[in-house]
Design a protein around this motif. Sequence first.
Motif, PDB file in Angstrom:
ATOM      1  N   ARG A 449       0.840  -1.209   0.000  1.00 61.40           N
ATOM      2  CA  ARG A 449       0.000   0.000   0.000  1.00 61.40           C
ATOM      3  C   ARG A 449       0.875   1.258   0.000  1.00 61.40           C
ATOM      4  NH1 ARG A 449      -5.508   0.129   1.299  1.00 61.40           N
ATOM      5  NH2 ARG A 449      -6.472  -1.655   2.321  1.00 61.40           N
ATOM      6  N   CYS A 450       1.895   1.274   0.884  1.00 68.68           N
ATOM      7  CA  CYS A 450       2.764   2.457   0.969  1.00 68.68           C
ATOM      8  C   CYS A 450       3.528   2.642  -0.337  1.00 68.68           C
ATOM      9  CB  CYS A 450       3.750   2.326   2.137  1.00 68.68           C
ATOM     10  SG  CYS A 450       2.955   2.460   3.723  1.00 68.68           S
ATOM     11  N   GLU A 451       4.051   1.550  -0.839  1.00 66.86           N
ATOM     12  CA  GLU A 451       4.841   1.615  -2.078  1.00 66.86           C
ATOM     13  C   GLU A 451       4.020   2.208  -3.216  1.00 66.86           C
ATOM     14  OE1 GLU A 451       8.008   1.929  -3.519  1.00 66.86           O
ATOM     15  OE2 GLU A 451       8.036   1.159  -1.465  1.00 66.86           O
ATOM     16  N   LYS A 452       2.783   1.693  -3.349  1.00 67.84           N
ATOM     17  CA  LYS A 452       1.912   2.114  -4.467  1.00 67.84           C
ATOM     18  C   LYS A 452       1.061   3.332  -4.104  1.00 67.84           C
ATOM     19  CE  LYS A 452       3.110  -1.432  -6.971  1.00 67.84           C
ATOM     20  NZ  LYS A 452       4.194  -1.199  -7.899  1.00 67.84           N
ATOM     21  N   GLU A 453       1.110   3.723  -2.837  1.00 71.48           N
ATOM     22  CA  GLU A 453       0.281   4.824  -2.321  1.00 71.48           C
ATOM     23  C   GLU A 453      -1.205   4.557  -2.564  1.00 71.48           C
ATOM     24  OE1 GLU A 453       2.035   8.542  -3.651  1.00 71.48           O
ATOM     25  OE2 GLU A 453       4.019   7.752  -3.174  1.00 71.48           O
ATOM     26  N   LYS A 454      -1.614   3.348  -2.276  1.00 74.53           N
ATOM     27  CA  LYS A 454      -3.025   2.960  -2.448  1.00 74.53           C
ATOM     28  C   LYS A 454      -3.625   2.662  -1.074  1.00 74.53           C
ATOM     29  CE  LYS A 454      -3.048   1.479  -7.188  1.00 74.53           C
ATOM     30  NZ  LYS A 454      -3.023   2.864  -7.622  1.00 74.53           N
ATOM     31  N   PHE A 455      -4.527   3.546  -0.652  1.00 79.11           N
ATOM     32  CA  PHE A 455      -5.045   3.411   0.709  1.00 79.11           C
ATOM     33  C   PHE A 455      -6.569   3.238   0.752  1.00 79.11           C
ATOM     34  CE2 PHE A 455      -1.229   6.292   1.123  1.00 79.11           C
ATOM     35  CZ  PHE A 455      -0.364   5.282   1.519  1.00 79.11           C
ATOM     36  N   HIS A 456      -7.140   2.741  -0.346  1.00 74.51           N
ATOM     37  CA  HIS A 456      -8.595   2.557  -0.350  1.00 74.51           C
ATOM     38  C   HIS A 456      -8.994   1.336   0.490  1.00 74.51           C
ATOM     39  CE1 HIS A 456      -8.818   5.649  -3.286  1.00 74.51           C
ATOM     40  NE2 HIS A 456      -8.011   4.999  -4.109  1.00 74.51           N
TER      41      HIS A 456
END
Length: 474
Positions: A449-456
């Motif tokens: 999540r952090c790597e891809k900046e995906k926090f949904h």
Amino acid sequence: MTSRKKILLYNPLTVFYDMPLALLAIGTILDKEKYEVIIIDARIEDDVDSMLSEHIDDALCFGTTVITGSPIKDALEMSEKVKKLKPELPVIWGGWHTSLFALEPMQDHSYIDITVQGQGEETFKELITFLDEGKDLKDVKGLSFRNKEGEFIKNGPRPIAAVNNFERVNYDLIDVERYFEKKGKRQFDYISSVGCFFRCTFCADPFVFQRKFSAISSEKMGEELEYYQKKYKFTDLNFQDETFFTYAKRIKGFAEELIKRDLNISWAATMRADQGERLTDEVWKLCKESGLRRLLIGVESGSQEMMDWMKKDVKLTQVFYCAEKCKELGIGVIFPFIVGFPEESDKSVAETVKVVKQLRSKSDKFDTPIFYFKPYPGSAITQDVVKKGYVLPQTTKEWAKFDYIGSSGPWVSKEKVKFFEAFKFYLKLAYGPKHKLLAYPLRKLSQWRCEKEKFHFPIEKFVINTIRPKQRLS
Ligand code: B12
Ligand code: SF4
């Protein structure tokens, strides 16, 4: 000694249990034959009101220490209470807030009589003598007051006194054990210097101390700390200095003192990355050997351009140098960042996110708290935003609502706050200390999540928030 006059000193409610070093410093310096210092710490005492009633009759004055923000609210309430109980008792405010706002607290509240600016030891000592002898305060440097005619007078500043010449602070003025209990560890707070040579434009230090610095010698630190350690049996030492590592020679000497005296404690302090880069490998190793467990290295931004703009005088390469050194030696580091500086570009924010990830992935002993920019008073950036139309709190009561948590100005969008709140949460899961409740797949998922900046769909957030203790700043 029975007829000594009482000096009531009050520490208002704040969020943590750091020992009240300001009150200890100004309380120690007074003549013990003449004055009995009573420290009332709202964070520690169960019944502040009855302590006040017990001592107020024999008191010569009431003093409180104030930092900008919520502590002001409690300081105001207490000061008003004191004035109602004993109208003739001088109420004195000191600390960072009155170093920045000398007259305003008195102008806003008739129950505040005197405010102190900058370093307080010598000013307070002289002030107490003047109050005791009924002399006119116009000759006491470093303070402001309301005179008999009701006018507000700001006296000239007092030059910084060399802290090495001060006597050893008397921690018996507080119940040290109560602080250990509240902190949940035998951690001793200590400060070995005042001021700072640097010029960061988001900080009030250059305004308050005019870029001056004074420190206790390593030998004296060694003697004092051995004395305190034998007496209070602490296991960890928490330095509150702004820039502890200013002189490499002093640090080397200090580490050698700890080793020589075999104190067997751990310690934590604040370091500037440029100072860390200048330390030799020998001094880094001595620090580790003497117990250095954790550093706080302010990075502020992952964009070199922003760092230069805020006159941080630190290079990102120096930050990474220190990170590598600490990783190698097993030293923990808190690297604080700030986002949402006025006119900060999206590119700069993205660079901060990148640097945060790089640092976090290096060691689970590294933390990267991210704050939203707040126009704290006394800084050059704040003066600039005010010139451009930003309206700061106008009264002392309004300053009491100036909370350091969350975003305040127009500089961070709601979307960015949402992004950063999620980012901070997942950083902990992804790179923080491993926890038995946190399974390996959860850690991997958080890293992704952090790597891809995906926090949904933050299901983990809901689950973890219910079992995790609150984050501490120190
Ligand atoms: C410990 C600490 C805290 C503790 C406070 C513990 C307590 N006692 O209540 C905690 C963790 C709660 C805290 C929180 C915060 N802090 Co803080 N904190 C410090 C720190 C590191 C040390 C303070 C200290 O004990 N100094 C040692 C004593 C000896 O020095 P002193 O406080 O300056 O006191 C001297 C004079 O001011 C004067 N004096 C002080 N009080 C009085 C009272 C009287 C009556 C008199 C006569 C004289 C006098 O005499 C003293 C001896 O010379 C300082 C940095 C520093 N090195 O000072 C920052 C500092 C005070 N914090 C600061 C900030 C910004 C914060 C936070 C916003 C969080 C953050 N991001 O750091 C929050 C906000 C708190 C809030 N609004 O609720 C700023 C101050 C900003 C301001 N305008 O007030 C500082 C200066 C750091 C910085 N350079 O930015 N903090
Ligand atoms: S942020 Fe630290 S180094 Fe910069 S001026 Fe303030 S105290 Fe000094």
